[in-house]
Design a protein around this motif. Structure first.
Motif, short mmCIF file in Angstrom:
data_model
loop_
_atom_site.label_atom_id
_atom_site.label_comp_id
_atom_site.label_asym_id
_atom_site.label_seq_id
_atom_site.Cartn_x
_atom_site.Cartn_y
_atom_site.Cartn_z
N GLY A 131 15.12 -10.84 -5.35
CA GLY A 131 14.05 -10.10 -6.08
C GLY A 131 14.46 -8.83 -6.26
O GLY A 131 14.63 -8.40 -7.52
N THR A 146 10.25 -18.97 -2.89
CA THR A 146 9.62 -18.25 -2.07
C THR A 146 9.63 -16.71 -2.10
O THR A 146 9.22 -15.90 -1.45
N PRO A 205 8.64 -13.03 -3.14
CA PRO A 205 7.20 -12.56 -3.45
C PRO A 205 6.77 -12.36 -4.77
O PRO A 205 7.59 -11.93 -5.88
N GLU A 206 5.54 -12.79 -4.91
CA GLU A 206 4.82 -12.65 -6.37
C GLU A 206 5.09 -11.35 -7.00
O GLU A 206 5.28 -11.12 -8.16
N VAL A 207 4.96 -10.35 -6.15
CA VAL A 207 5.15 -9.12 -6.67
C VAL A 207 6.59 -8.84 -7.44
O VAL A 207 6.48 -7.94 -8.40
N LYS A 208 7.52 -9.32 -6.68
CA LYS A 208 8.92 -9.26 -7.36
C LYS A 208 8.78 -9.86 -8.58
O LYS A 208 9.26 -9.42 -9.73
N ASP A 257 13.30 -12.06 2.37
CA ASP A 257 13.21 -11.83 0.85
C ASP A 257 14.27 -10.99 0.25
O ASP A 257 14.61 -11.10 -0.74
N GLU A 285 9.97 -1.98 2.31
CA GLU A 285 9.94 -3.44 2.45
C GLU A 285 10.36 -3.63 3.93
O GLU A 285 10.82 -2.65 4.63
N ASN A 339 9.64 -2.87 -2.71
CA ASN A 339 8.94 -4.02 -3.69
C ASN A 339 8.33 -4.88 -2.70
O ASN A 339 8.93 -5.87 -2.24
N THR A 340 7.00 -4.47 -2.22
CA THR A 340 6.39 -5.03 -1.04
C THR A 340 5.03 -5.36 -1.55
O THR A 340 4.58 -4.83 -2.50
N ASP A 341 4.50 -6.37 -0.72
CA ASP A 341 2.78 -6.62 -1.05
C ASP A 341 2.10 -5.51 -0.16
O ASP A 341 2.16 -5.49 1.12
N SER A 382 -0.28 -6.43 3.12
CA SER A 382 0.11 -6.63 4.28
C SER A 382 0.24 -5.45 5.42
O SER A 382 0.66 -5.58 6.40
#
Length: 314
Positions: A80, A104, A106-109, A230, A276, A307-309, A312
């Motif tokens: 990512g 796998t 992360p969707e944010v990335k 990730d 992250e 670059n993280t969700d 969480s």
């Protein structure tokens, strides 16, 4: 390119000056880690959200200057962050970028990659599978293949962080970095060896490519099963990272999943910094006591990516 040296780091610093952002550095509250002086290097505040901008900017600038950037642009495999940095640097120079990431990622990335104009291909469940697909794409299309951590320009670019740290923290004794494939570590070690600074390399217990290479005396494949995978999910470290681990007499440490999660949550609660799990891996070495600084030691911890969700975090 011959073996990397500090001259390569200095050349990279000249190329990316005014393009990347100087690292902000903040001091940790006195007494938080014994009598050591601890500083946080906030290199996640780069344009794409991680230190990877340094290597990507140097890679793009060097190839453009040499006339070796093809019309097909650049392709990279990434968990990512390297992809984000590559896409950012490519967009800045009007160069097409294709980024292969595991399914796998992360969707944010993934969303940010697309927002930067990159063509995103999701392949496999690990970085290694995405890398194989990216190399095949390069052969088929003529795109220039960049590597997330094992390219001389990328490593030299990563090394530009250390001189900035020394300017912000005169007399720095030790720098602590998280390690995946070893690009940040190798670049930091090259610069640290030149300046006489100790490097501490920190990895998750279940994602220990450099630690295993040091133990085996050669790069080896390792299991990748960590909350930080990730970003730190390389199955093997680079030869360059292993070489500089030996040459710089780096200290290699491992931290638990619990320590990583705790460090990330704590820096949010006490500083409102969103990082992250990879960045928290470096911090976890201090917070868990795996690394214990000497009294009066001046230590910088590199917080390498954010670059993280957000969901969480509690």
């Amino acid at each position: 390119m011959s073996e990397l040296s500090y001259d390569d780091v200095k050349a990279a610093a000249e190329r990316i000056s005014g393009i990347t952002r100087p690292v902000p550095v903040i001091a940790v509250d006195p007494g938080a880690v014994g009598s050591a002086e601890v500083f946080l290097a906030l290199d996640f505040m780069q344009h794409s959200g991680s230190f990877k901008d340094r290597g990507a900017a140097n890679f793009a600038a060097a190839h453009l200057a040499a006339g070796t950037m093809p019309a097909a642009g650049v392709v990279i495999a990434s968990g990512g962050n390297a992809g984000l940095a590559c896409a950012w640097a490519a967009e800045r120079h009007g160069v097409p970028a294709t980024v292969f990431v595991p399914v796998t990622a992360p969707e944010v990335k993934v969303a940010r990659l697309r927002a930067l104009g990159a063509r995103v291909r999701q392949v496999g469940t690990e970085y290694a599978e995405a890398q194989t697909a990216a190399q095949r794409f390069g052969r088929e299309t003529g795109a220039l293949v960049s590597h997330a951590y094992d390219d001389p320009h990328v490593v030299a670019g990563a090394g530009t962080l250390l001189p900035e740290l020394l300017a912000a923290v005169p007399g720095l004794d030790t720098v602590i970095v998280a390690v995946g494939g070893g690009g940040l570590f190798a670049g930091t070690a090259i610069a640290a060896a030149h300046h006489g600074v100790r490097v501490v390399a920190v990895e998750p217990e279940r994602c220990r490519a450099l630690n295993a290479a040091i133990e085996a005396g050669e790069v080896v494949d390792v299991e990748v099963d960590s909350v930080a995978a990730d970003s730190l999910g390389a199955r093997r470290a680079s030869q360059t990272a292993l070489h500089w681990a030996r040459r710089a007499s780096a200290l290699s440490l491992l931290v638990s999943e619990e320590a990583i999660r705790s460090a990330r949550q704590t820096i949010w609660e006490h500083r409102r910094l969103v990082i992250e799990h990879a960045a928290a891996t470096a911090l976890a070495a201090l917070m868990s006591g795996v690394y214990r600084p000497a009294p009066g030691e001046r230590v910088a911890v590199v917080l390498c990516g954010a670059n993280t969700d957000l969901s969480s975090l509690r």
